[in-house]
Each structure stands twice: as structure tokens, then as C-alpha cells.
Write a protein that holds these residues in place. Structure first.
Motif, short mmCIF file in Angstrom:
data_model
loop_
_atom_site.label_atom_id
_atom_site.label_comp_id
_atom_site.label_asym_id
_atom_site.label_seq_id
_atom_site.Cartn_x
_atom_site.Cartn_y
_atom_site.Cartn_z
N HIS A 1 0.83 -1.20 0.00
CA HIS A 1 0.00 0.00 0.00
C HIS A 1 0.86 1.25 0.00
CE1 HIS A 1 -3.71 -2.23 1.06
NE2 HIS A 1 -2.88 -3.00 1.74
N CYS B 1 -8.61 0.03 1.44
CA CYS B 1 -7.32 -0.58 1.82
C CYS B 1 -7.43 -1.31 3.15
CB CYS B 1 -6.24 0.48 1.93
SG CYS B 1 -5.84 1.25 0.36
N CYS C 1 -4.72 1.94 -3.85
CA CYS C 1 -3.86 3.08 -3.57
C CYS C 1 -2.55 3.04 -4.35
CB CYS C 1 -3.57 3.16 -2.07
SG CYS C 1 -2.63 1.76 -1.45
N CYS D 1 -1.25 -2.40 -4.19
CA CYS D 1 -2.67 -2.44 -3.84
C CYS D 1 -3.49 -1.87 -5.00
CB CYS D 1 -2.90 -1.63 -2.57
SG CYS D 1 -4.63 -1.33 -2.19
ZN LIG Z 1 -4.08 0.21 -0.52
#
Ligand SMILES: [Zn+2]
Length: 76
Positions: free
Chosen positions: A23, A32, A69, A66
């Protein structure tokens, strides 16, 4: 949002050691679910590359960005 309390250390990238997901906390989204990651599964570092190397060293399942993000590094 960067976090400064343990197990975080204020750095930008967060590797989930369980999933290999990396992330980017500067672009964190509610999806997330950072706060749901268990402390033992968190590795917080300053660069994506460092997180990736750590993920390979720890034999994480599928090191990648991720979807929410860190989409430019997301490969599934
Ligand atoms: Zn994330």
C-alpha cells in the motif's frame, strides 16, 4: 495517511506480509482497510522497491501494489 505509532514508523509504503499487498499510505483509501491488518503482518518502509525486496525475502504470496492506492504497481 501515514501512521507513526508501532508497528508503523511513519514511512510511505506498507507491505502486508500475509498477502504481499503493498500500500501507498499517501494515497490510502477506505478499501485498503489498513486498520484491519494485524500488527505482525505489517512492514512499513520508505520505498516500493524496499517493500518488494522484503516481500520476496519473506516469501510473500504475490508481491504487488494495492489495487486501490498503488494501482500502477497492481498486477492482480
Ligand atoms: Zn491500498
Amino acid at each position: 495517511m501515514r501512521r507513526y505509532q508501532s508497528p508503523f514508523n511513519g514511512n510511505r509504503y506498507l507491505l502486508n506480509l500475509n498477502t504481499g499487498e503493498i500500500h501507498d499510505l499517501d494515497f490510502e483509501t477506505p478499501q485498503c482497510n489498513i486498520d484491519a491488518i494485524s500488527p505482525e503482518s505489517i512492514y512499513n518502509c520508505e520505498s516500493y522497491t524496499t517493500a518488494e525486496i522484503w516481500a520476496y525475502m519473506r516469501q510473500c504470496p504475490n508481491p504487488n501494489g494495492c489495487h486501490y492506492c498503488n494501482r500502477s504497481k497492481d498486477n492482480g
